[in-house]
Design a protein around this motif. Structure first.
Motif, PDB file in Angstrom:
ATOM      1  N   ASP A  46       0.814  -1.214   0.000  1.00  0.00           N
ATOM      2  CA  ASP A  46       0.000   0.000   0.000  1.00  0.00           C
ATOM      3  C   ASP A  46       0.848   1.264   0.000  1.00  0.00           C
ATOM      4  N   ALA A  47       2.156   1.114   0.180  1.00  0.00           N
ATOM      5  CA  ALA A  47       3.056   2.271   0.233  1.00  0.00           C
ATOM      6  C   ALA A  47       3.159   2.935  -1.140  1.00  0.00           C
ATOM      7  N   ASP A  48       3.413   4.231  -1.116  1.00  0.00           N
ATOM      8  CA  ASP A  48       3.622   4.966  -2.365  1.00  0.00           C
ATOM      9  C   ASP A  48       5.084   4.846  -2.778  1.00  0.00           C
ATOM     10  N   PRO A  49       5.348   4.296  -3.956  1.00  0.00           N
ATOM     11  CA  PRO A  49       6.740   4.175  -4.400  1.00  0.00           C
ATOM     12  C   PRO A  49       7.306   5.517  -4.832  1.00  0.00           C
ATOM     13  N   ARG A  50       8.592   5.667  -4.659  1.00  0.00           N
ATOM     14  CA  ARG A  50       9.286   6.845  -5.179  1.00  0.00           C
ATOM     15  C   ARG A  50       9.459   6.714  -6.691  1.00  0.00           C
ATOM     16  N   LEU A  51       9.521   5.457  -7.137  1.00  0.00           N
ATOM     17  CA  LEU A  51       9.744   5.159  -8.550  1.00  0.00           C
ATOM     18  C   LEU A  51       9.018   3.883  -8.917  1.00  0.00           C
ATOM     19  N   THR A  52       8.325   3.909 -10.051  1.00  0.00           N
ATOM     20  CA  THR A  52       7.724   2.702 -10.612  1.00  0.00           C
ATOM     21  C   THR A  52       8.264   2.532 -12.018  1.00  0.00           C
ATOM     22  N   LEU A  53       8.741   1.332 -12.293  1.00  0.00           N
ATOM     23  CA  LEU A  53       9.239   0.989 -13.625  1.00  0.00           C
ATOM     24  C   LEU A  53       8.307  -0.060 -14.216  1.00  0.00           C
ATOM     25  N   VAL A  54       7.817   0.201 -15.408  1.00  0.00           N
ATOM     26  CA  VAL A  54       6.922  -0.720 -16.096  1.00  0.00           C
ATOM     27  C   VAL A  54       7.602  -1.125 -17.392  1.00  0.00           C
ATOM     28  N   LEU A  55       7.858  -2.430 -17.528  1.00  0.00           N
ATOM     29  CA  LEU A  55       8.528  -2.908 -18.733  1.00  0.00           C
ATOM     30  C   LEU A  55       8.180  -4.366 -18.989  1.00  0.00           C
ATOM     31  N   ALA A  56       8.370  -4.783 -20.219  1.00  0.00           N
ATOM     32  CA  ALA A  56       8.069  -6.149 -20.625  1.00  0.00           C
ATOM     33  C   ALA A  56       9.219  -7.076 -20.238  1.00  0.00           C
ATOM     34  N   ASP A  57       8.950  -8.360 -20.276  1.00  0.00           N
ATOM     35  CA  ASP A  57       9.949  -9.363 -19.885  1.00  0.00           C
ATOM     36  C   ASP A  57      11.281  -9.231 -20.617  1.00  0.00           C
ATOM     37  N   PRO A  58      11.300  -9.074 -21.960  1.00  0.00           N
ATOM     38  CA  PRO A  58      12.611  -8.983 -22.626  1.00  0.00           C
ATOM     39  C   PRO A  58      13.453  -7.813 -22.117  1.00  0.00           C
ATOM     40  N   GLU A  59      12.830  -6.666 -21.967  1.00  0.00           N
ATOM     41  CA  GLU A  59      13.570  -5.496 -21.506  1.00  0.00           C
ATOM     42  C   GLU A  59      14.006  -5.652 -20.049  1.00  0.00           C
ATOM     43  N   PHE A  60      13.137  -6.232 -19.235  1.00  0.00           N
ATOM     44  CA  PHE A  60      13.497  -6.443 -17.834  1.00  0.00           C
ATOM     45  C   PHE A  60      14.721  -7.354 -17.717  1.00  0.00           C
ATOM     46  N   LEU A  61      14.688  -8.492 -18.392  1.00  0.00           N
ATOM     47  CA  LEU A  61      15.817  -9.429 -18.297  1.00  0.00           C
ATOM     48  C   LEU A  61      17.101  -8.817 -18.855  1.00  0.00           C
ATOM     49  N   LYS A  62      16.983  -8.043 -19.912  1.00  0.00           N
ATOM     50  CA  LYS A  62      18.173  -7.393 -20.467  1.00  0.00           C
ATOM     51  C   LYS A  62      18.723  -6.337 -19.505  1.00  0.00           C
ATOM     52  N   LEU A  63      17.839  -5.604 -18.838  1.00  0.00           N
ATOM     53  CA  LEU A  63      18.268  -4.582 -17.885  1.00  0.00           C
ATOM     54  C   LEU A  63      18.984  -5.206 -16.693  1.00  0.00           C
ATOM     55  N   VAL A  64      18.372  -6.199 -16.061  1.00  0.00           N
ATOM     56  CA  VAL A  64      18.947  -6.772 -14.834  1.00  0.00           C
ATOM     57  C   VAL A  64      20.162  -7.638 -15.107  1.00  0.00           C
ATOM     58  N   SER A  65      20.369  -8.007 -16.368  1.00  0.00           N
ATOM     59  CA  SER A  65      21.551  -8.799 -16.700  1.00  0.00           C
ATOM     60  C   SER A  65      22.667  -7.939 -17.287  1.00  0.00           C
ATOM     61  N   GLY A  66      22.463  -6.633 -17.307  1.00  0.00           N
ATOM     62  CA  GLY A  66      23.502  -5.731 -17.798  1.00  0.00           C
ATOM     63  C   GLY A  66      23.628  -5.679 -19.302  1.00  0.00           C
ATOM     64  N   ASN A  67      22.646  -6.192 -20.007  1.00  0.00           N
ATOM     65  CA  ASN A  67      22.704  -6.202 -21.464  1.00  0.00           C
ATOM     66  C   ASN A  67      22.111  -4.947 -22.103  1.00  0.00           C
ATOM     67  N   VAL A  68      21.502  -4.094 -21.306  1.00  0.00           N
ATOM     68  CA  VAL A  68      21.004  -2.797 -21.780  1.00  0.00           C
ATOM     69  C   VAL A  68      20.885  -1.889 -20.556  1.00  0.00           C
ATOM     70  N   GLY A  69      21.086  -0.609 -20.776  1.00  0.00           N
ATOM     71  CA  GLY A  69      20.997   0.352 -19.685  1.00  0.00           C
ATOM     72  C   GLY A  69      19.625   0.988 -19.584  1.00  0.00           C
ATOM     73  N   PRO A  70      19.296   1.554 -18.427  1.00  0.00           N
ATOM     74  CA  PRO A  70      17.978   2.157 -18.242  1.00  0.00           C
ATOM     75  C   PRO A  70      17.743   3.376 -19.138  1.00  0.00           C
ATOM     76  N   VAL A  71      18.773   4.154 -19.393  1.00  0.00           N
ATOM     77  CA  VAL A  71      18.614   5.343 -20.239  1.00  0.00           C
ATOM     78  C   VAL A  71      18.265   4.927 -21.659  1.00  0.00           C
ATOM     79  N   LYS A  72      18.940   3.901 -22.167  1.00  0.00           N
ATOM     80  CA  LYS A  72      18.645   3.430 -23.524  1.00  0.00           C
ATOM     81  C   LYS A  72      17.208   2.909 -23.610  1.00  0.00           C
ATOM     82  N   LEU A  73      16.786   2.156 -22.603  1.00  0.00           N
ATOM     83  CA  LEU A  73      15.408   1.659 -22.603  1.00  0.00           C
ATOM     84  C   LEU A  73      14.410   2.809 -22.620  1.00  0.00           C
ATOM     85  N   PHE A  74      14.713   3.842 -21.847  1.00  0.00           N
ATOM     86  CA  PHE A  74      13.835   5.005 -21.802  1.00  0.00           C
ATOM     87  C   PHE A  74      13.791   5.700 -23.158  1.00  0.00           C
TER      88      PHE A  74
END
Length: 158
Positions: free
Chosen positions: A104-132
């Motif tokens: 129920d807490a209010d997040p400071r940040l919410t990230l919404v992304l699909a599975d391919p982008e998520f896995l690439k982000l958390v595995s270091g295969n793409v950066g957050p700025v590029k995804l944005f």
């Protein structure tokens, strides 16, 4: 869609014996279609997501986070019959805690992304700025935090 070697490798993975760097290399070799196949698998997708988020606390860099206090909500959009997966990462007092589901807490940040982008982000295969820039991630809240989020974690390099 036929099961490919990449999907078979992920499905047969003993996550306990795989380093983050090995996982990053596996993800790098997967096509978006292969990641989508994993995302549609009702048993494999939650297993992969639980493993990724299970490692977040161990990969947290308290020295880099300093006095940061933030609740980060991750919404990985579902495909097929799978619903969106929601996890929250709470950073405070030099510690990081992860929970599955939406609080129920209010997040400071919410990230919404699909599975391919998520896995690439958390595995270091793409950066957050590029995804944005490619409009592959929706950012709600603190955009500056989103841009520097990866510095708070030991993200593997494939």
């Amino acid at each position: 869609m036929a099961v490919t070697d990449g999907v078979r490798k992920i499905a047969g993975l003993d996550f306990a014996s795989v380093t983050p760097e090995e996982f990053a290399r596996l993800v790098k070799k997967l096509s978006d279609k292969e990641i989508a196949a994993i995302a549609r698998d009702g048993a494999l997708r939650p297993r992969v997501l639980r493993e990724v988020f299970g490692r977040v606390e161990r990969q947290f860099r308290p020295d880099a986070a300093g006095s940061l206090k933030a609740l980060i909500r991750w919404r990985i959009t579902g495909s097929g019959d799978n619903e969106d997966a929601v996890y929250e990462t709470a950073i405070a007092d030099g510690a990081c805690a992860v929970r599955e589901g939406r609080s129920d807490a209010d997040p400071r940040l919410t990230l919404v992304l699909a599975d391919p982008e998520f896995l690439k982000l958390v595995s270091g295969n793409v950066g957050p700025v590029k995804l944005f820039m490619l409009r592959k991630v929706k950012i709600v809240g603190d955009v500056a935090l989103a841009a520097c989020l990866t510095r708070y974690f030991d993200i593997p390099k494939a």
